[in-house]
Enzyme design. Structure first.
Site, PDB file in Angstrom:
ATOM      1  N   GLY A   1      74.402  -7.709  51.278  1.00 22.48           N
ATOM      2  CA  GLY A   1      75.638  -6.935  51.220  1.00 22.48           C
ATOM      3  C   GLY A   1      76.396  -7.154  49.924  1.00 22.48           C
ATOM      4  CG  ASP A   2      77.584 -10.527  46.523  1.00 19.40           C
ATOM      5  OD1 ASP A   2      78.784 -10.233  46.377  1.00 19.40           O
ATOM      6  OD2 ASP A   2      76.917 -11.114  45.652  1.00 19.40           O
TER       7      ASP A   2
END
Length: 136
Positions: free
Chosen positions: A27-28
């Site tokens: 997700g980062d």
């Protein structure tokens, strides 16, 4: 700006065994790519664009993005955020542990949605941009 996400195909069978921290790591990367795509269309030197992106991918900025989205989140999305937040740890020295936990929860949700429901992720990211425009 999130059209590239809408074009993704959901991959639930390949990603069912990923834990919260793996999803947060993914997700980062998704969040950073989204921010880079937003900023690359603006004129400017690469150093200035880099600083603008870094300011958006910092833990405190991600925590703020999560706070703006919380009223819109489904029960599943809230659960993903909780699971990521609970696995976060303290974060970097001198940072705010609460913001780091929220950011990890946000990244966990972004990673899961990218793999399982890209259309919903695009919807949430578009909503963030709409609320950002209204705050400016």
């Amino acid at each position: 700006m999130s059209d590239w996400i809408r074009l993704q195909q959901a991959l639930p069978s390949q990603s069912a065994d990923l834990g919260p921290l793996q999803l947060a790591w993914l997700g980062d990367a998704v969040w950073e790519l989204h921010q880079r795509l937003r900023h690359c269309r603006r004129p400017g030197r690469s150093a200035d664009l880099h600083r603008a992106v870094v300011s958006e991918v910092r833990a405190d900025a991600q925590a703020l993005a999560l706070e703006r989205l919380e009223p819109l989140l489904t029960e599943l999305e809230c659960d993903l955020v909780r699971r990521g937040r609970n696995r976060a740890g303290k974060g970097p020295r001198g940072g705010d542990p609460a913001a780091y936990g929220k950011a990890t929860g946000f990244e966990t949700m972004v990673g899961w949605l990218f793999l399982h429901n890209p259309a919903r992720l695009a919807q949430l990211l578009d909503r963030l941009e709409e609320t950002e425009s209204s705050l400016s």
